[in-house]
Write an enzyme that holds these catalytic residues in place. Structure first.
Site, PDB file in Angstrom:
ATOM      1  N   ARG A  81      -1.005  32.412 -19.074  1.00 39.92           N
ATOM      2  CA  ARG A  81      -1.415  33.448 -18.341  1.00 39.92           C
ATOM      3  C   ARG A  81      -0.720  34.552 -18.371  1.00 39.92           C
ATOM      4  O   ARG A  81       0.482  34.450 -18.129  1.00 39.92           O
ATOM      5  CB  ARG A  81      -1.878  32.893 -16.791  1.00 39.92           C
ATOM      6  N   GLU A 141       0.855  -1.175   0.081  1.00 39.46           N
ATOM      7  CA  GLU A 141      -0.196  -0.222   0.038  1.00 39.46           C
ATOM      8  C   GLU A 141       0.892   1.181  -0.093  1.00 39.46           C
ATOM      9  O   GLU A 141       0.533   2.266  -0.760  1.00 39.46           O
ATOM     10  CB  GLU A 141      -1.003   0.056   1.186  1.00 39.46           C
ATOM     11  N   GLN A 157      10.260  35.271 -12.065  1.00 39.75           N
ATOM     12  CA  GLN A 157      11.155  34.354 -11.016  1.00 39.75           C
ATOM     13  C   GLN A 157      10.171  33.550  -9.994  1.00 39.75           C
ATOM     14  O   GLN A 157      10.686  32.368  -9.746  1.00 39.75           O
ATOM     15  CB  GLN A 157      12.395  34.875 -10.646  1.00 39.75           C
TER      16      GLN A 157
END
Length: 376
Positions: free
Chosen positions: A265, A239, A276
């Site tokens: 964008r 798991e 940056q």
């Protein structure tokens, strides 16, 4: 070391990416139906590591992780990925490894195909990370055992057909006095609670399960009486490694979404990716992804070699969990106000990532495991 996927691995990954995207496209309504389970079974997502003779894929840990990673990459419904992985690794794995011949032959094919759903019943209201003091008891009677007590946070519990659960069969022996069982969810004495209202992972229904003088026949004991802790820990290895491969897929999707958004964008006449503050944030996300991926692949490779893999698995689980939460928060920041809205799905990835630091052993418990392995 060879870091390249083989042609077979690449072809399998590409097939899963394509088939999952077609079966569960973006906008898939949260909630797992029986048809969803049969679809996942048909795609080989429920029995990837199960023996082929029972309808499974017969794959090792690394190849299984690659499949689940592709599943998590292509499916935007992380709750569905989690539900399927909990079904396979926390339930099917111990049945395959420790179930009787009769149980394996009768149960595994339906579990691998999605005809039956399994729920993992380990956590208790007063026993979260400490699984050595289970309050659910198992009393031996002629022909079987009688279970009493309550389990909480049972993944797939409200909708499952079978439960893998653990109980104290000898309170004087501590972890050596626990026994694992496969229980029919509709058996007399099984009481399942309503689905919990959760932050995320909505498609994985979870709830409490109470056992009230529930009889379980001897042939449905997994392993030998008293070996429940070992059965559980073995399934936890699978798991913590392979289930979390689905979150590697989510991290990959986050980096891709943020990179594309930062290119498109524009702010102050520039693509925001040229700032940056944004570009470095996305680079950090990429660094977490690749670091976690390498740790997880290494843990799975160690499992395939037959090693204990306790330290590699703990480190991998820790890295993936922390990366998922931190990178999902970073993605919200990259998307700004849109990241807070439901339309773009970023906030859903954050909600689905938060519980990674809790289930399958908390991040703090993974650090404790790693510390012990280091001799501290």
């Amino acid at each position: 070391m060879d870091f390249q996927l083989s042609e077979e691995q690449s072809a399998r990954r590409d097939r899963i990416l394509r088939q999952v995207a077609e079966a569960f496209p973006p906008g898939h309504s949260p909630g797992s139906t029986r048809e969803d389970w049969r679809t996942m079974g048909g795609l080989g997502l429920l029995g990837t590591c199960l023996p082929a003779e029972y309808g499974g894929g017969g794959l090792g840990a690394l190849d299984t992780a690659l499949v689940i990673e592709a599943f998590g990459r292509a499916c935007t419904d992380t709750g569905l990925v989690f539900a399927a992985s909990a079904h396979q690794f926390a339930c099917c794995v111990p049945v395959a490894a420790h179930g009787s011949d009769v149980v394996r032959k009768s149960r595994l094919p339906e579990l691998a195909s999605g005809a039956a759903v399994a729920g993992n019943a380990m956590t208790e209201p007063e026993s979260g990370s400490d699984v050595s003091r289970l309050r659910v008891t198992a009393r031996q009677v002629p022909g079987g055992w009688v279970l009493n007590g309550t389990k909480s946070f049972v993944s797939n519990g409200p909708v499952c057909d079978l439960l893998v659960t653990y109980a104290t069969s000898d309170p004087d022996l501590g972890h050596l006095g626990q026994t694992a069982f496969l229980v029919d969810a509709t058996a007399p004495g099984v009481r399942r609670g309503e689905p919990l209202d959760k932050m995320g992972l909505w498609s994985c229904r979870a709830g409490s399960v109470a056992f009230e003088d529930c009889f379980v026949p001897d042939e449905q004991v997994l392993g030998e009486p008293g070996t429940g802790a070992a059965v559980f820990q073995a399934s936890m290895g699978w798991e913590r490694a392979c289930l979390f491969a689905g979150y590697i897929g989510l991290l990959d999707r986050l980096v891709e979404r943020c990179t594309r958004f930062a290119r498109e964008r524009r702010q102050s006449g520039r693509a925001i990716g040229s700032f940056q503050a944004v570009s470095h944030r996305i680079v950090d996300m990429k660094l977490r992804l690749e670091s976690a991926r390498l740790l997880l692949y290494r843990a799975c490779a160690e499992m395939d070699l037959g090693g204990r893999a306790v330290l590699p698995v703990a480190l991998a689980k820790l890295a993936v969990s922390e990366a998922a939460v931190t990178s999902a928060l970073d993605a919200v920041r990259v998307f700004g106000g849109r990241g807070y809205l439901a339309d773009d799905g970023i906030e859903a990835m954050l909600r689905d990532s938060v519980p990674t630091v809790l289930f399958s052993g908390t991040s703090d418990m993974q650090k404790e495991i790693a510390a012990r392995e280091l001799g501290l």
